[in-house]
Design an enzyme around this catalytic site. Structure first.
Site, PDB file in Angstrom:
ATOM      1  N   GLU A 498       0.711  -1.084  -0.024  1.00 34.14           N
ATOM      2  CA  GLU A 498       0.189   0.186   0.120  1.00 34.14           C
ATOM      3  C   GLU A 498       0.665   1.437   0.203  1.00 34.14           C
ATOM      4  O   GLU A 498       0.715   1.939   0.728  1.00 34.14           O
ATOM      5  CB  GLU A 498      -1.028   0.181   1.073  1.00 34.14           C
ATOM      6  CG  GLU A 498      -1.798  -0.852   0.988  1.00 34.14           C
ATOM      7  CD  GLU A 498      -3.101  -1.055   2.179  1.00 34.14           C
ATOM      8  OE1 GLU A 498      -3.286   0.699   2.505  1.00 34.14           O
ATOM      9  OE2 GLU A 498      -4.035  -1.576   2.137  1.00 34.14           O
TER      10      GLU A 498
HETATM   11  C1  LIG Z   1       2.935  -8.894   0.377  1.00 37.55           C
HETATM   12  C2  LIG Z   1       2.240  -8.381  -0.423  1.00 37.55           C
HETATM   13  C3  LIG Z   1       0.937  -8.329  -0.969  1.00 37.55           C
HETATM   14  C4  LIG Z   1       0.682  -7.645  -2.341  1.00 37.55           C
HETATM   15  N1  LIG Z   1      -0.492  -7.086  -2.190  1.00 37.55           N
HETATM   16  C5  LIG Z   1      -0.854  -6.216  -3.373  1.00 37.55           C
HETATM   17  C6  LIG Z   1      -2.159  -6.542  -3.786  1.00 37.55           C
HETATM   18  O1  LIG Z   1      -3.472  -7.003  -3.142  1.00 37.55           O
HETATM   19  N2  LIG Z   1      -2.612  -5.787  -5.043  1.00 37.55           N
HETATM   20  C7  LIG Z   1      -1.543  -4.464  -5.880  1.00 37.55           C
HETATM   21  O2  LIG Z   1      -2.216  -4.830  -7.076  1.00 37.55           O
HETATM   22  N3  LIG Z   1      -0.729  -4.442  -5.397  1.00 37.55           N
HETATM   23  C8  LIG Z   1       0.110  -5.685  -4.155  1.00 37.55           C
HETATM   24  N4  LIG Z   1       1.114  -5.979  -3.555  1.00 37.55           N
HETATM   25  C9  LIG Z   1       2.073  -4.638  -4.532  1.00 37.55           C
HETATM   26  C10 LIG Z   1       3.014  -3.500  -3.186  1.00 37.55           C
HETATM   27  O3  LIG Z   1       1.797  -2.397  -3.238  1.00 37.55           O
HETATM   28  C11 LIG Z   1       4.007  -3.269  -4.158  1.00 37.55           C
HETATM   29  O4  LIG Z   1       5.164  -3.941  -3.230  1.00 37.55           O
HETATM   30  C12 LIG Z   1       4.875  -2.020  -3.713  1.00 37.55           C
HETATM   31  O5  LIG Z   1       4.020  -0.961  -4.005  1.00 37.55           O
HETATM   32  C13 LIG Z   1       5.385  -1.764  -4.177  1.00 37.55           C
HETATM   33  O6  LIG Z   1       6.380  -1.914  -5.280  1.00 37.55           O
HETATM   34  P1  LIG Z   1       7.435  -2.831  -5.398  1.00 37.55           P
HETATM   35  O7  LIG Z   1       7.856  -4.076  -4.681  1.00 37.55           O
HETATM   36  O8  LIG Z   1       7.760  -2.806  -7.084  1.00 37.55           O
HETATM   37  O9  LIG Z   1       8.669  -2.057  -4.829  1.00 37.55           O
HETATM   38  P2  LIG Z   1       9.523  -1.115  -5.930  1.00 37.55           P
HETATM   39  O10 LIG Z   1       8.667   0.100  -7.361  1.00 37.55           O
HETATM   40  O11 LIG Z   1      10.177  -1.360  -6.863  1.00 37.55           O
HETATM   41  O12 LIG Z   1      10.572   0.277  -5.219  1.00 37.55           O
HETATM   42  C14 LIG Z   1      11.329  -0.152  -4.756  1.00 37.55           C
HETATM   43  C15 LIG Z   1      12.194   0.757  -3.467  1.00 37.55           C
HETATM   44  O13 LIG Z   1      12.026   2.516  -3.962  1.00 37.55           O
HETATM   45  C16 LIG Z   1      11.827   2.906  -3.082  1.00 37.55           C
HETATM   46  N5  LIG Z   1      10.823   3.646  -3.971  1.00 37.55           N
HETATM   47  C17 LIG Z   1      10.428   3.616  -5.265  1.00 37.55           C
HETATM   48  N6  LIG Z   1       9.824   5.730  -5.869  1.00 37.55           N
HETATM   49  C18 LIG Z   1      10.170   6.016  -4.773  1.00 37.55           C
HETATM   50  C19 LIG Z   1      10.618   6.995  -5.267  1.00 37.55           C
HETATM   51  N7  LIG Z   1      10.151   8.274  -5.888  1.00 37.55           N
HETATM   52  N8  LIG Z   1      11.629   7.950  -3.672  1.00 37.55           N
HETATM   53  C20 LIG Z   1      12.189   6.831  -3.019  1.00 37.55           C
HETATM   54  N9  LIG Z   1      11.578   6.206  -2.758  1.00 37.55           N
HETATM   55  C21 LIG Z   1      10.806   5.122  -3.821  1.00 37.55           C
HETATM   56  C22 LIG Z   1      10.050   2.363  -2.135  1.00 37.55           C
HETATM   57  O14 LIG Z   1      10.060   2.821  -1.608  1.00 37.55           O
HETATM   58  C23 LIG Z   1      11.111   1.285  -2.535  1.00 37.55           C
HETATM   59  O15 LIG Z   1      11.582   1.351  -1.336  1.00 37.55           O
HETATM   60  C24 LIG Z   1       1.472  -6.303  -2.841  1.00 37.55           C
HETATM   61  C25 LIG Z   1       2.749  -6.406  -2.400  1.00 37.55           C
HETATM   62  C26 LIG Z   1       3.561  -7.899  -1.208  1.00 37.55           C
HETATM   63  C27 LIG Z   1       5.232  -7.601  -1.369  1.00 37.55           C
END
Ligand SMILES: Cc1cc2nc3c(=O)[nH]c(=O)nc-3n(C[C@H](O)[C@H](O)[C@H](O)COP(=O)(O)OP(=O)(O)OC[C@H]3O[C@@H](n4cnc5c(N)ncnc54)[C@H](O)[C@@H]3O)c2cc1C
Length: 809
Positions: A498
């Site tokens: 989220e």
């Molecule tokens: C167990 C689990 C359940 C989930 N459930 C759902 C679901 O039901 N539906 C759904 O749609 N999604 C779901 N998600 C997805 C979740 O919302 C994403 O994992 C999350 O939005 C982050 O995306 P990412 O993991 O690709 O990380 P990335 O986007 O690759 O980010 C990597 C890091 O970079 C940082 N970052 C990115 N952009 C910036 C910025 N501009 N400034 C500073 N830092 C930044 C992030 O904070 C993070 O620390 C789930 C994820 C998990 C792990």
């Protein structure tokens, strides 16, 4: 009248008028009065009057001011302000502001804070918590769930569906429970103390997902079809936004739909061919209906003249041809249902769009609006419930576990993390109560929900690490009796989902807060984007001069508060909390000033200077966390026994405010302005320190001693004393041990020996034989010893039992 006196009065008047945020015209009139007085005493001559006229007249005559000041500034503003993307604009427009706006604007109204009603459970909600919630807590064995079957048992799934756990947000007319946000939070808090798989499974369908989206935006047909089926558990929903290429940057999803004609269930219909690749989707492996976000295109202009319609949300039955779903991810040993899904040219009618074809392209707005509510409920409540249970368990363990012949909780080194756990548990409960209370008052608090999500999940993670450290090896060795390790493993999940926390802190909290809560910035931006030039100039002029007055006022207030230590500020209470309100008002004024100075100096670059906006967001967050804590204290009747918890929590927030401002000034890109800022905000240096050792000692004592404050701290958790409930059992052992300590001391006194507090059963036998204690006291010692042995024991396994497939086979 002497010129020195006149000048002194002039400076005081300027300061006073800016302090009270007087309007430009009131300031001009009062200054003109003072000038007239100066003329009377021959201090002010014709040259001074001319100078006054040259400055005051253009400022006060609308046409001149607009023509020569506001218009060029508007042109400059338009040039330097970056164009906002539609997704950014929609994120900013989503939701509402609430007490966060007061905190942002430099002059919080504390009476207003305390006048917000305290959230209460209805009879039905309380009965649900005392009935089905207690029952399901008793049914779940977290080790069996996480280690043996990697799922909730079929009986638990059935129970959850039958008792409408997935329908807490669904309206009663569709067969749902229609609970308040506060009640949902209390349910999740209790569940999470037992099992994070259980809490996540219940939390997700009640949070952002098909249920919420349908109720807000669905057509009548969609609502009538889906909501009763979701309420009864006949349909299991999930919501898929994230894709491998688009995580945090969710607006960049590559998943798409193409509007075209096709056959669906034997009929020719206007529909869309959907192609997606999503991952991390909670409940996807077992979902029957998939909420899908994708970008809708209309190359043949079948729906409208627009070819790129934008992000759209639709509900897709998961049994259609072309859909791949069912595989699972394995998130950190917390095996709630979560996995990927793909779709290849899946054709569905346009009616599958949530809200129907007219909502094509409205998906992003729908999502961010729902997120501003959901983000304040599920993850913050899971974190608060987890830490409340952890606080009680760790307090009990610290009293029961002895080393060097004393309870480890008496050691100063242990008191420190214990105090952090206790103080944070009090604060976190306060934040969930206040934030869900805001939702129940009709707010969609987008900034508050980001603050609650970020800080509560971070506090959960740091507190569970504290708890693990206090438990030593007992926390590390996993097994059915380890009540911490799964919380420790699961904490990063809450941090990531989220809106991953680094992003939330760096961009969302202040990014949304600055624009939403600021009294003038939104109006300035709107004016800059207004194509009606005359209206734009009028609006900009009004906002600009309001903004200038606001900034000057915050500078003078900040300096005055710093110089006087804020001692002259009013406070709603005269007891030991009165200083907290004064300091919070001071930091609020500092935030308002720093925010304006940062925007002025950095302009559009502020968006990229994430570490500046993160620290500004930290100040806003700490002000909110402290306000929620003070509200809780007041709402619960200002019980002095609870004060150490309030003291720790608020002093921690105040210290963090000071630290964030200090770091911001240290790293401010313009050194000269940084020096000036330090002079205004910390002319006498940084004075606040972290909560003191005495407070930590009091909290450590409270956590280790059964008492009313401790009971309030763990209020609402699953503590029923049945044999399977580890937390309930720990409470029982704590009581037995504390009663036994007095008996033990009596025996030591009588025998004139300093004995070790072990083998209490043998000691009971000896003391009974010497008539030192009664039979009842001996029985208690025996029971306490049994409990003590259970508490310090750790699980062990046959080596074959630990291989990957042995438990399931
Ligand atoms: C167990 C689990 C359940 C989930 N459930 C759902 C679901 O039901 N539906 C759904 O749609 N999604 C779901 N998600 C997805 C979740 O919302 C994403 O994992 C999350 O939005 C982050 O995306 P990412 O993991 O690709 O990380 P990335 O986007 O690759 O980010 C990597 C890091 O970079 C940082 N970052 C990115 N952009 C910036 C910025 N501009 N400034 C500073 N830092 C930044 C992030 O904070 C993070 O620390 C789930 C994820 C998990 C792990």
């Amino acid at each position: 009248m002497d010129i020195i006196i006149w000048l002194f009065v002039a400076i005081s008047l300027t300061w006073f008028m800016s302090y009270v945020r007087a309007s430009l015209s009131s300031y001009t009139f009062s200054f003109a009065g003072l000038m007239a007085l100066g003329s009377l005493f021959d201090i002010i001559g014709i040259v001074s009057w001319l100078l006054f006229a040259v400055i005051a007249l253009p400022l006060n005559i609308d046409n001149i001011r607009q023509q020569f000041i506001s218009m060029p500034l508007l042109a400059l503003f338009k040039k330097i302000m970056p164009k906002m993307s539609t997704t950014e604009q929609e994120a900013i427009d989503a939701g509402t502001t609430w007490f966060d706006a007061d905190l942002f604007r430099g002059d919080p109204d504390w009476k207003k804070l305390h006048n917000y009603p305290r959230p209460r459970l209805s009879t039905q909600e309380q009965a649900f918590l005392d009935g089905p919630v207690e029952e399901v807590c008793a049914m779940v064995n977290d080790w069996h769930t996480t280690h043996v079957i990697a799922d909730l048992s079929p009986e638990v799934w059935r129970f959850l569906k039958d008792n409408k756990f997935f329908a807490m947000i669904i309206k009663k007319k569709y067969g749902g429970l229609e609970f308040s946000a506060f009640a949902q939070s209390r349910v999740l808090q209790k569940l999470t103390g037992v099992s994070s798989v259980l809490a996540s499974t219940v939390g997700v369908p009640n949070s952002l997902g098909p249920g919420e989206l349908l109720q807000e935006y669905g057509t009548k047909e969609q609502q009538d079809h889906y909501l009763p089926r979701l309420a009864s558990g006949e349909e299991i929903p999930c919501f898929a936004l994230t894709s491998p290429e688009a995580g945090s940057d969710a607006g960049a999803i590559p998943d798409y739909g193409i509007i075209c004609h096709g056959k669906f269930e034997g009929k020719d219909v206007l529909g869309m061919k959907l192609t997606w690749d999503k991952r991390y989707i909670t409940l996807a492996p077992i979902a029957t209906v998939l909420g899908l976000a994708f970008k809708l295109q209309d190359p043949d202009k079948l729906l409208s003249e627009q070819q790129d319609l934008g992000i759209t949300c639709a509900l897709i039955p998961t049994n259609l041809d072309g859909i791949t779903i069912g595989r699972r991810h394995f998130p950190l040993n917390i095996p709630f249902q979560n996995g990927p899904t793909q779709g290849n040219e899946v054709f569905v009618p346009l009616e599958f769009i949530i809200g129907g074809a007219k909502m094509a392209g409205q998906g992003w707005r729908m999502l961010v609006e729902c997120l501003s509510v959901g983000r304040a409920i599920t993850l913050p409540s899971n974190s608060a419930g987890g830490i409340k249970a952890t606080a009680l368990a760790t307090g009990a363990y610290s009293r029961i576990r002895r080393q060097f012949k004393i309870p480890i909780g008496q050691m100063e080194g242990i008191e420190e993390p214990l105090a952090r756990i206790g103080g944070n548990a009090y604060l976190m409960d306060a934040v969930t109560t206040m934030s869900t209370g805001a939702i129940d008052l009709g707010e969609k608090p987008s900034v508050i929900s980001a603050i609650a999500k970020y800080h509560l999940t971070e506090k959960m993670r740091s507190s569970i690490i504290d708890a693990m450290d206090i438990h030593g090896g007992k926390g590390i060795c996993m097994g059915p009796n380890n009540y911490l390790a799964r919380g420790y493993q699961g904490a990063p999940i809450a941090v990531t989902v989220e809106g991953a926390n680094i992003l939330t802190r760096s961009m969302i909290i202040y990014g949304q807060g600055a624009i939403r809560c600021h009294p003038y910035v939104l109006a300035e931006l709107a004016a800059a984007n207004n194509s009606d030039n005359e209206q734009a100039l009028n609006d900009f002029d009004h906002a600009l001069f309001g903004h200038i007055g606001f900034t000057i006022s915050n500078i003078s207030r900040s300096f005055w508060f710093s110089l006087t230590g804020s001692h002259f500020l009013s406070s709603p209470f005269s007891d030991n909390t009165h200083r907290y309100y004064q300091l919070l008002t001071r930091f609020s004024a500092n935030l308002a000033m720093l925010s304006d100075v940062s925007m002025l100096v950095l302009g559009a670059d502020l968006k990229r200077k994430e570490r500046i906006s993160a620290r500004l967001g930290d100040v806003l967050s700490q002000l909110y966390l402290a306000s929620a804590t003070l509200k809780r204290y007041n709402d619960e009747g200002r019980k002095s026994a609870d004060f150490p918890l309030v003291q720790w929590a608020v002093e921690d927030c105040l210290y963090n405010c000071q630290h964030a401002i200090d770091e911001l000034i240290n790293n401010f890109p313009n050194t000269a302005i940084a020096k000036l800022l330090r002079l205004i905000i910390f002319p006498l240096g940084t004075k606040l320190s972290r909560p003191c050792d005495k407070t930590a000692h009091k909290i450590a004592q409270l956590l280790q001693t059964p008492c009313a404050t401790r009971t309030r701290l763990g209020h609402g958790q699953y503590l029923t004393r049945d044999g399977n409930n580890i937390f309930g059992k720990l409470e029982q052992v704590l009581e037995d041990i504390t009663h036994s300590e007095a008996i033990f001391d009596k025996i030591c006194n009588d025998l004139d020996k300093k004995l070790a507090f072990t083998q209490l059963d043998n000691l009971a036998e000896l003391a009974l034989s010497k008539h030192i204690i009664s039979t009842a006291e001996a029985d208690l010692l025996v029971t306490a010893e049994k409990g003590r042995q259970w508490v310090i024991a750790v699980d062990d396994f046959d080596s074959l039992e630990l291989t990957a497939y042995s438990s399931a086979s």
